[in-house]
Scaffold this active site. Structure first.
Site, PDB file in Angstrom:
ATOM      1  N   ILE A  49      -2.761  -3.083  -3.799  1.00 44.85           N
ATOM      2  CA  ILE A  49      -3.128  -4.249  -4.590  1.00 44.85           C
ATOM      3  C   ILE A  49      -4.153  -5.059  -3.803  1.00 44.85           C
ATOM      4  CG2 ILE A  49      -2.271  -6.416  -5.577  1.00 44.85           C
ATOM      5  CD1 ILE A  49       0.508  -5.037  -5.760  1.00 44.85           C
ATOM      6  N   PRO A  62       0.813  -1.219   0.000  1.00 40.45           N
ATOM      7  CA  PRO A  62       0.000   0.000   0.000  1.00 40.45           C
ATOM      8  C   PRO A  62       0.852   1.279   0.000  1.00 40.45           C
ATOM      9  CG  PRO A  62      -0.725  -1.525   1.701  1.00 40.45           C
ATOM     10  CD  PRO A  62       0.585  -2.022   1.191  1.00 40.45           C
ATOM     11  N   LYS A  94      -2.488  -5.520   5.704  1.00 34.96           N
ATOM     12  CA  LYS A  94      -1.177  -5.725   5.075  1.00 34.96           C
ATOM     13  C   LYS A  94      -0.090  -5.619   6.138  1.00 34.96           C
ATOM     14  CE  LYS A  94      -2.564  -5.666   0.667  1.00 34.96           C
ATOM     15  NZ  LYS A  94      -2.176  -6.564  -0.397  1.00 34.96           N
TER      16      LYS A  94
END
Length: 118
Positions: A65, A2, A33
């Protein structure tokens, strides 16, 4: 991986010294994440107008993503980011905007290649 970029017209002395680190930790938790993969940039003292007003404001840009691709995901993420941003920056929700950008692995370069091949 990120990318979280905060842009604000607040002067740097009104942003808590540890804010970038706090935003990194929060983003990792919110997006699910590892913190080691989160990249944060805080830009202050910018010329900014939101909704026709140059009163204190901020924009958060969140690119990642796989975790910012749906309205449902971003509604949840948005609520959690607002819980951090408003109190930390002393801004009302009306003076904060968040933009979400889904990324593909081929759009991020790292270590001389792209994430697709890592």
């Amino acid at each position: 991986m990120p990318f979280v970029d905060l842009e604000t017209n607040l002067p740097s002395n009104q942003i808590p010294q540890d804010f970038a680190k706090r935003l990194c930790t929060a983003a990792a938790s919110i997006l699910g994440k590892p913190e080691e993969r989160v990249n944060v940039t805080v830009k202050s003292d910018l010329a900014m107008v939101i909704g026709g007003s140059a009163e204190p404001c901020a924009q958060l840009l969140v690119s990642s993503i796989g975790v910012v691709g749906t309205a449902e995901q971003n509604k949840s993420h948005s609520a959690k980011f607002f819980e951090l941003l408003g109190p930390a920056l002393n801004l009302s929700n009306e003076r904060i905007l968040i933009r979400f950008y889904p990324l593909e692995p081929w759009q991020i370069g790292k270590n001389g290649t792209v994430m697709t091949f890592l």
